[in-house]
Design a protein around this motif. Structure first.
Motif, PDB file in Angstrom:
ATOM      1  N   ARG A 151     -14.084   5.304  -4.455  1.00 26.46           N
ATOM      2  CA  ARG A 151     -12.796   4.864  -3.909  1.00 26.46           C
ATOM      3  C   ARG A 151     -11.792   5.990  -3.729  1.00 26.46           C
ATOM      4  NH1 ARG A 151     -10.597   0.532  -7.890  1.00 26.46           N
ATOM      5  NH2 ARG A 151     -11.562   1.892  -9.445  1.00 26.46           N
ATOM      6  N   MET A 152     -12.160   7.217  -4.056  1.00 27.31           N
ATOM      7  CA  MET A 152     -11.179   8.296  -4.112  1.00 27.31           C
ATOM      8  C   MET A 152     -10.549   8.613  -2.748  1.00 27.31           C
ATOM      9  SD  MET A 152     -13.828  11.474  -4.783  1.00 27.31           S
ATOM     10  CE  MET A 152     -12.579  12.755  -4.698  1.00 27.31           C
ATOM     11  N   PHE A 153     -11.215   8.273  -1.641  1.00 24.70           N
ATOM     12  CA  PHE A 153     -10.651   8.551  -0.322  1.00 24.70           C
ATOM     13  C   PHE A 153      -9.948   7.334   0.272  1.00 24.70           C
ATOM     14  CE2 PHE A 153     -14.134  11.671  -0.676  1.00 24.70           C
ATOM     15  CZ  PHE A 153     -13.384  12.829  -0.532  1.00 24.70           C
ATOM     16  N   ASN A 154      -9.891   6.247  -0.491  1.00 24.30           N
ATOM     17  CA  ASN A 154      -9.176   5.062  -0.008  1.00 24.30           C
ATOM     18  C   ASN A 154      -7.668   5.288  -0.085  1.00 24.30           C
ATOM     19  OD1 ASN A 154     -11.646   3.877   0.303  1.00 24.30           O
ATOM     20  ND2 ASN A 154     -11.434   2.473  -1.430  1.00 24.30           N
ATOM     21  N   PRO A 155      -6.928   4.877   0.934  1.00 25.90           N
ATOM     22  CA  PRO A 155      -5.466   4.997   0.863  1.00 25.90           C
ATOM     23  C   PRO A 155      -4.904   4.231  -0.327  1.00 25.90           C
ATOM     24  CG  PRO A 155      -6.182   4.451   3.085  1.00 25.90           C
ATOM     25  CD  PRO A 155      -7.377   4.303   2.205  1.00 25.90           C
ATOM     26  N   PHE A 156      -3.926   4.833  -0.983  1.00 23.17           N
ATOM     27  CA  PHE A 156      -3.171   4.229  -2.088  1.00 23.17           C
ATOM     28  C   PHE A 156      -3.969   4.147  -3.397  1.00 23.17           C
ATOM     29  CE2 PHE A 156      -2.170   1.940   1.914  1.00 23.17           C
ATOM     30  CZ  PHE A 156      -1.020   2.657   2.215  1.00 23.17           C
ATOM     31  N   PHE A 157      -5.182   4.713  -3.417  1.00 21.72           N
ATOM     32  CA  PHE A 157      -5.913   4.728  -4.680  1.00 21.72           C
ATOM     33  C   PHE A 157      -5.614   6.026  -5.423  1.00 21.72           C
ATOM     34  CE2 PHE A 157      -9.555   6.093  -7.220  1.00 21.72           C
ATOM     35  CZ  PHE A 157      -9.668   5.018  -8.084  1.00 21.72           C
ATOM     36  N   THR A 158      -5.176   5.912  -6.664  1.00 20.79           N
ATOM     37  CA  THR A 158      -4.893   7.090  -7.478  1.00 20.79           C
ATOM     38  C   THR A 158      -5.109   6.757  -8.945  1.00 20.79           C
ATOM     39  OG1 THR A 158      -3.209   8.735  -8.083  1.00 20.79           O
ATOM     40  CG2 THR A 158      -2.435   6.509  -7.630  1.00 20.79           C
ATOM     41  N   THR A 159      -5.503   7.761  -9.714  1.00 15.74           N
ATOM     42  CA  THR A 159      -5.667   7.591 -11.160  1.00 15.74           C
ATOM     43  C   THR A 159      -4.496   8.203 -11.913  1.00 15.74           C
ATOM     44  OG1 THR A 159      -6.963   9.652 -11.266  1.00 15.74           O
ATOM     45  CG2 THR A 159      -8.178   7.589 -10.973  1.00 15.74           C
ATOM     46  N   ARG A 160      -3.502   8.692 -11.190  1.00 16.59           N
ATOM     47  CA  ARG A 160      -2.358   9.343 -11.817  1.00 16.59           C
ATOM     48  C   ARG A 160      -1.208   8.358 -12.002  1.00 16.59           C
ATOM     49  NH1 ARG A 160      -2.341  14.694  -7.935  1.00 16.59           N
ATOM     50  NH2 ARG A 160      -4.398  15.486  -8.542  1.00 16.59           N
ATOM     51  N   ALA A 161      -0.325   8.709 -12.906  1.00 14.30           N
ATOM     52  CA  ALA A 161       0.828   7.844 -13.160  1.00 14.30           C
ATOM     53  C   ALA A 161       1.820   7.903 -12.002  1.00 14.30           C
ATOM     54  CB  ALA A 161       1.524   8.268 -14.453  1.00 14.30           C
ATOM     55  N   GLU A 162       1.845   9.031 -11.282  1.00 17.60           N
ATOM     56  CA  GLU A 162       2.749   9.186 -10.154  1.00 17.60           C
ATOM     57  C   GLU A 162       1.940   9.496  -8.903  1.00 17.60           C
ATOM     58  OE1 GLU A 162       5.533  12.201 -11.112  1.00 17.60           O
ATOM     59  OE2 GLU A 162       6.484  11.096 -12.740  1.00 17.60           O
ATOM     60  N   GLY A 163       2.559   9.287  -7.765  1.00 16.66           N
ATOM     61  CA  GLY A 163       1.892   9.580  -6.498  1.00 16.66           C
ATOM     62  C   GLY A 163       1.523   8.311  -5.758  1.00 16.66           C
ATOM     63  N   THR A 164       1.338   8.462  -4.448  1.00  9.69           N
ATOM     64  CA  THR A 164       1.019   7.310  -3.602  1.00  9.69           C
ATOM     65  C   THR A 164      -0.471   7.145  -3.363  1.00  9.69           C
ATOM     66  OG1 THR A 164       1.307   8.694  -1.638  1.00  9.69           O
ATOM     67  CG2 THR A 164       3.228   7.450  -2.411  1.00  9.69           C
ATOM     68  N   GLY A 165      -1.288   8.129  -3.736  1.00  5.07           N
ATOM     69  CA  GLY A 165      -2.721   8.018  -3.504  1.00  5.07           C
ATOM     70  C   GLY A 165      -3.113   8.206  -2.052  1.00  5.07           C
ATOM     71  N   LEU A 166      -2.328   8.976  -1.298  1.00  8.14           N
ATOM     72  CA  LEU A 166      -2.624   9.176   0.121  1.00  8.14           C
ATOM     73  C   LEU A 166      -3.182  10.556   0.428  1.00  8.14           C
ATOM     74  CD1 LEU A 166       0.487   7.450   1.727  1.00  8.14           C
ATOM     75  CD2 LEU A 166      -1.880   6.679   1.824  1.00  8.14           C
ATOM     76  N   GLY A 167      -3.142  11.470  -0.546  1.00  4.37           N
ATOM     77  CA  GLY A 167      -3.546  12.849  -0.276  1.00  4.37           C
ATOM     78  C   GLY A 167      -4.978  12.969   0.206  1.00  4.37           C
ATOM     79  N   LEU A 168      -5.932  12.424  -0.551  1.00  4.12           N
ATOM     80  CA  LEU A 168      -7.337  12.546  -0.175  1.00  4.12           C
ATOM     81  C   LEU A 168      -7.679  11.679   1.033  1.00  4.12           C
ATOM     82  CD1 LEU A 168      -9.107  12.712  -3.654  1.00  4.12           C
ATOM     83  CD2 LEU A 168      -8.733  14.567  -2.018  1.00  4.12           C
TER      84      LEU A 168
END
Length: 344
Positions: free
Chosen positions: A246-263
């Motif tokens: 799922r790491m390349f899915n938009p809005f998916f992140t394992t961090r406390a901050e961030g939108t999960g859009l980078g990858l």
């Protein structure tokens, strides 16, 4: 090899076959065994080739599914972001007017400040979503890949120094491809910063390996095609399998901050170039490979159109073309589109 005696069909029919001595019989057995061994070897090679093709097909189908998901999510996210931004703007304006009316009332102004900060955070998230969904332009030019790669590494220098990371470079200076250098630099910067931040949580020696090489990869339409491959390897804790899916899915992140859009943006940039993005991870770290065709494999704009290619359109067109190819039908070419198609 000794010459075996000739056999007369008439003699065989009459039951008078030639006699074969022990040496000739041994030679016949040896020849038979050689042919059998060659057949077995060929059969084994064919089985391995079929297995390899099946794996490549599965990988291509996975890339196609991921492209479809990104295209659909990107369009949906853009619509939602616009719908959120309109009332968010109204809230911000109302808040400014309310702040002016509350001049001299510090307690109420503090509450307004909290709301204002929350509105700012939401506006930042909406901005990231729109940046992901907007039609970025890809302008491919023949470029040595060492340039954007080293530029991205230089922009990561703050994390490299902060976490005491050793950097090893293995660069083929002749490796080049038709790319949009600024977009590729953006993608590589994101990957490198993620790698550096992953290593800060481990006690193992921090080491970042960056490789650039020229390889040939199989293309379903054009056979083996020349690619330039960038590999970024870290010594972090690795990526669990469920996260890797799922790491390349938009809005998916394992961090406390961030939108999960980078990858997700990284994936769209590589896909719009007609490239491949592969991830391998274990307990000793993670390797991310970006493979870009030497000859641009994305959609080229007509000369009468604005220079460059829409990143969003590229993803949608590649999804449509791959779906049509999978169904055996040839996609129609609309106005302003060329008939040549990139690799999946």
């Amino acid at each position: 090899m000794s010459v075996l005696p000739s056999i007369d069909p008439a003699a065989l029919a009459a039951g008078r076959g030639p006699s074969i001595d022990a040496a000739e019989f041994a030679e016949l057995v040896r020849a038979f065994n050689e042919v059998t061994a060659r057949l077995e070897s060929t059969h084994g090679s064919l089985q391995r080739e079929v297995g390899s093709l099946k794996q490549e097909l599965a990988d291509a189908q996975a890339r196609l599914r991921r492209s479809r998901q990104l295209a659909a999510l990107g369009e949906m996210a853009a619509g939602i972001a616009h719908e959120i931004r309109n009332p968010l703007g109204a809230i911000g304006l109302t808040l400014e007017a309310l702040t002016e009316d509350l001049e001299g009332r510090p307690e109420q102004l503090e509450l307004c400040g909290r709301v204002s900060r929350a509105v700012g955070r939401l506006d930042g998230i909406v901005g990231d979503v729109l940046a992901f969904a907007r039609d970025t332009r890809v302008r491919p030019e023949a470029t040595p890949l060492q340039g954007p790669l080293l530029a991205a590494l230089a922009a990561t220098e703050d994390l490299i120094e902060r976490h005491d990371i050793d950097v090893d470079l293995e660069l083929d200076e002749a490796a080049s491809a038709e790319i949009d250098a600024s977009l590729l630099e953006q993608a590589l910067l994101n990957i490198m910063r993620n790698a550096c931040e992953a290593m800060c949580s481990t006690a193992a020696p921090h080491r970042l390996v960056v490789r650039l090489s020229s390889v040939e990869l199989r293309d379903p339409d054009a056979g083996r095609v020349g690619h330039s491959m960038i590999e970024i390897v870290d010594t972090g804790p690795g990526i669990p399998e469920d996260v890797r899916q799922r790491m390349f899915n938009p809005f998916f992140t394992t961090r406390a901050e961030g939108t999960g859009l980078g990858l997700a943006i990284v994936h769209r940039i590589v896909d719009a170039h007609g490239g491949r993005l592969d991830v391998k991870s274990g307990e000793s770290g993670t390797s991310i490979r970006v493979s870009l065709p030497v000859i641009f494999q994305g959609e080229r704009m007509e000369t009468s159109e604005e220079s460059g290619q829409s990143l969003g359109d590229a993803v949608r067109r590649r999804v449509r073309d791959n779906a049509d190819a999978g169904s055996g039908s040839r996609p129609e070419v609309g106005p302003g589109e060329e008939s040549d198609r990139g690799a999946a």
